[in-house]
Enzyme design. Structure first.
Site, PDB file in Angstrom:
ATOM      1  N   CYS A 178       1.247 -38.294  -9.496  1.00  0.00           N
ATOM      2  CA  CYS A 178       1.201 -36.839  -9.392  1.00  0.00           C
ATOM      3  C   CYS A 178       1.065 -36.380  -7.947  1.00  0.00           C
ATOM      4  O   CYS A 178       1.297 -35.206  -7.637  1.00  0.00           O
ATOM      5  CB  CYS A 178       0.072 -36.266 -10.242  1.00  0.00           C
ATOM      6  SG  CYS A 178      -1.533 -36.975  -9.909  1.00  0.00           S
ATOM      7  N   GLU A 227      -6.178 -31.967 -14.750  1.00  0.00           N
ATOM      8  CA  GLU A 227      -5.420 -32.330 -13.551  1.00  0.00           C
ATOM      9  C   GLU A 227      -3.965 -32.422 -13.963  1.00  0.00           C
ATOM     10  O   GLU A 227      -3.591 -33.222 -14.810  1.00  0.00           O
ATOM     11  CB  GLU A 227      -5.926 -33.653 -12.985  1.00  0.00           C
ATOM     12  CG  GLU A 227      -5.422 -33.922 -11.568  1.00  0.00           C
ATOM     13  CD  GLU A 227      -4.022 -34.512 -11.535  1.00  0.00           C
ATOM     14  OE1 GLU A 227      -3.086 -33.775 -11.154  1.00  0.00           O
ATOM     15  OE2 GLU A 227      -3.867 -35.676 -11.899  1.00  0.00           O
TER      16      GLU A 227
END
Length: 493
Positions: free
Chosen positions: A288, A254
Site C-alpha cells: 500500500c 488502513e
C-alpha cells in the site's frame, strides 16, 4: 476452482476456544500464484460459527483483561520465540500463498518477531499508567481494553500486518477474532500454533477462515467492540459506512494510497532509478506504500532517470518464490489481477497516456506482470485509484511547486517521497506534502514499526497503526482518588 483443488487436503476452517474444527460453509482454496498449485483448502466458517467465535472471545475477555500485565507480556514474548522457531515454515507459507520472493517473506517474519518488543514499548509510551498527588488526594491515568476486536488481514503481508493489530490488542487486554485473507490463509495456522505454545488461554484468540461472506458475518456479529482492518479503500469505506451511527465500535482502517515519488535534480540518476524500482515494483507493486505516480522535471535529468529505470526493468528477474537465482519479484496475487493491469493500462492510453514501457503480462506465467510505465503528462486526468501491481504513471513538470501540486492531487495520503540532494527542497517537501509518511532519498515502501503508519484522506480514518496501534487498542481512564471521604462545602449548600 483449480484442477488441483479436488486433491488438496481440507483444513479446519474455525479455531474456537483453543481447538480447530471444521468450517461448515463453502469450500475455498488458496493457490500458489506462480504455479497454480493448491496450497490450502478449507470449508469457511458459517455466520453461526462466526457468532460462536465472537461469543468465545467475549467469554474469555474478562479474565484476560484482568490478568497482570507482566503475565500478558510474558505470553506474548513466548509467542515471539515460538514464531522465531518457525521462521522457515512461516516464510515458506507466506511465499507459497501469495507469491512473494522467499527473501521478502523471511524479512516479513523478522518483522513479526520484532513486533513484540516494539509493542510493549509503544504501550508504555503511548498509553500505560501514571499517578501524581493532587490537592485532595491523587490523580491517576490508566488505560483499559475495549473488549472483542475483529481483525481482518490482507493477502500482501498475511503475517506481519494482522500480527501488527493482534499483538497490541492482546497486550492491552483485548480478545480477538481474526479473519485472515482467503487468498493467503496458511500463515494463520502457524500463528495459532505459536500462540498455543506460548500458553495463550483458550478463547482469547479465535480464527474464522473464509472469503467475503465470512468477513461480512464477522463485521455483523453481535458483541464486537472494534474493527482493525488493513486493505483496499473500497472495502474500508464500506466498513466505515456500515458502522455509521455506532460510535461504540472503534474502527482503525488502513486503506492504502496512490502514492507520489518526486525525483528532482540534483540527484544521481542511477541512484534515483534504484529508488524508483524499489518504491514502485517491490512485492510486485503489492504494497500500500508503493509509489504509483512518479513526478520528474522536464529536461535531460528526467530523461536520464527514465533511461536508468528502463534498464533495471529490462534486466529485472521475475520468478517463483523459491527460484534460483532468487527473483526480485514474483507474480501478483492471481491471474485476474494481472489481467486488470492490461485493462488499466489501456484505459490510461485512451486518456492520452503514452507508454514508456508496456507491462508484459503472462510471459513467465498467467499471474506474472513485468513492470510497466506510462507517461500521463498532458493527458486527461485518470481515476484516482490504487492499482495493486507493478505499474506506475509518470508526470513531467516544469517547477518544484508544480511537482508538489501534482503529488498532492490525490484523495489518498499514505506515503510520499522526494529523491534529491537539496536539503532546501526536502524542507519544502516536509512542509507541503500531504501524507502520513514522507521519505527523503529512501523508498516510499520503507515503513518502520517504530513509527506510526497511516495518513489522511482515503488512506485511513485517522487512527494510524504500527507504533500508534496502542492508541486504538485501549481507552484512557482518568481517576481522581482520596483515601477517605472528605466533607465538602460550597455556596448555597
Amino acid at each position: 476452482m483449480s484442477e488441483h483443488s479436488q486433491t488438496a487436503p481440507t483444513q479446519p476452517g474455525l479455531y474456537l476456544n483453543g481447538a480447530w474444527q471444521a468450517g461448515l460453509g463453502p469450500h475455498f482454496v488458496s493457490e500458489d500464484p506462480a504455479s497454480g498449485a493448491v496450497v490450502f483448502a478449507a470449508h469457511a466458517a458459517t455466520p453461526p460459527q462466526v457468532e460462536d467465535a465472537v461469543a468465545a472471545a467475549r467469554a474469555a475477555f474478562p479474565a484476560w483483561a484482568r490478568m497482570d500485565r507482566a503475565a500478558r507480556i510474558a505470553i506474548l514474548e513466548a509467542y515471539g520465540r515460538a514464531l522465531q522457531s518457525r521462521a522457515t515454515a512461516l516464510a515458506e507459507a507466506i511465499s507459497r500463498d501469495m507469491g512473494k520472493a522467499l527473501w521478502e517473506s523471511t524479512a516479513e517474519v523478522a518483522a513479526m518477531v520484532g513486533k513484540i518488543a516494539i509493542s510493549v514499548r509503544a504501550y508504555d509510551e503511548r498509553t500505560g499508567a501514571r499517578s501524581e498527588g493532587a490537592a485532595f488526594g491523587r490523580t491517576a491515568l490508566d488505560h483499559r481494553p475495549w473488549g472483542v476486536m475483529a481483525v481482518l488481514g490482507p493477502f500482501n503481508f498475511p503475517g506481519h500486518l494482522p500480527n501488527g493489530h493482534i499483538v497490541p490488542a492482546l497486550l492491552a487486554g483485548n480478545s480477538v477474532v481474526f479473519k485472515p485473507s482467503e487468498l493467503a490463509p496458511s500463515v494463520a495456522v502457524l500463528m495459532v500454533e505459536a500462540f498455543e505454545e506460548a500458553g495463550l488461554p483458550p478463547g482469547v484468540l479465535n480464527v474464522v477462515m473464509g472469503a467475503r461472506a465470512t468477513g461480512a458475518a464477522l463485521l455483523g456479529a453481535t458483541g464486537i467492540d472494534g474493527v482493525l482492518f488493513t486493505g483496499s479503500a473500497t472495502t474500508g469505506t464500506a466498513i466505515h459506512a456500515m458502522f455509521a451511527g455506532r460510535p461504540e465500535v472503534i474502527l482503525a482502517l488502513e486503506m492504502g494510497g496512490n502514492n507520489p515519488l518526486i525525483i528532482w535534480d540534483p540527484a544521481d540518476p542511477e541512484a534515483a532509478a534504484d529508488l524508483i524500482v524499489h518504491s514502485s515494483f517491490i512485492t510486485s507493486g503489492q504494497r500500500c506504500s508503493c509509489a504509483r505516480r512518479l513526478i520528474l522535471p522536464e529536461g535531460r535529468f528526467g530523461d536520464q532517470v527514465l533511461e536508468a529505470t528502463l534498464a533495471r526493468i529490462e534486466r529485472m528477474v521475475l520468478g517463483s518464490w523459491n527460484a534460483d537465482p532468487a527473483p526480485f519479484i514474483g507474480p501478483v496475487i492471481h491471474a485476474a489481477q494481472a489481467a486488470r493491469v492490461g485493462q488499466f493500462e489501456a484505459a490510461l492510453k485512451a486518456l492520452g497516456g503514452k507508454s514508456v514501457v508496456e507491462a508484459r503480462i503472462g510471459v513467465e506465467g498467467p499471474a506474472f506482470v513485468r513492470p510497466g510505465l506510462i507517461d500521463m503528462t498532458g493527458a486527461s486526468e485518470a481515476e484516482d485509484e490504487e492499482l495493486f501491481a507493478p505499474f506506475a504513471q509518470i508526470f513531467r513538470v516544469k517547477t518544484f511547486e508544480q511537482a508538489i501540486m501534482r503529488a498532492n492531487a490525490t484523495r489518498f495520503g499514505l506515503s510520499s517521497g522526494l529523491v534529491s540532494d537539496d536539503p532546501a527542497l526536502w524542507q519544502e517537501a516536509t512542509l507541503s506534502l500531504r501524507a502520513g509518511l514522507i521519505n527523503w532519498n529512501r523508498p516510499t515502501t520503507g515503513a518502520s514499526s517504530a513509527l506510526p503508519f497511516g495518513g489522511p484522506g482515503l488512506s485511513g480514518d485517522g487512527r494510524p497503526s504500527a507504533y500508534y496501534a496502542a492508541d486504538y487498542c485501549a481507552y484512557p481512564v482518568a481517576r481522581q482518588e482520596a483515601d477517605v471521604a472528605a466533607r465538602l462545602s460550597a455556596p448555597g449548600l
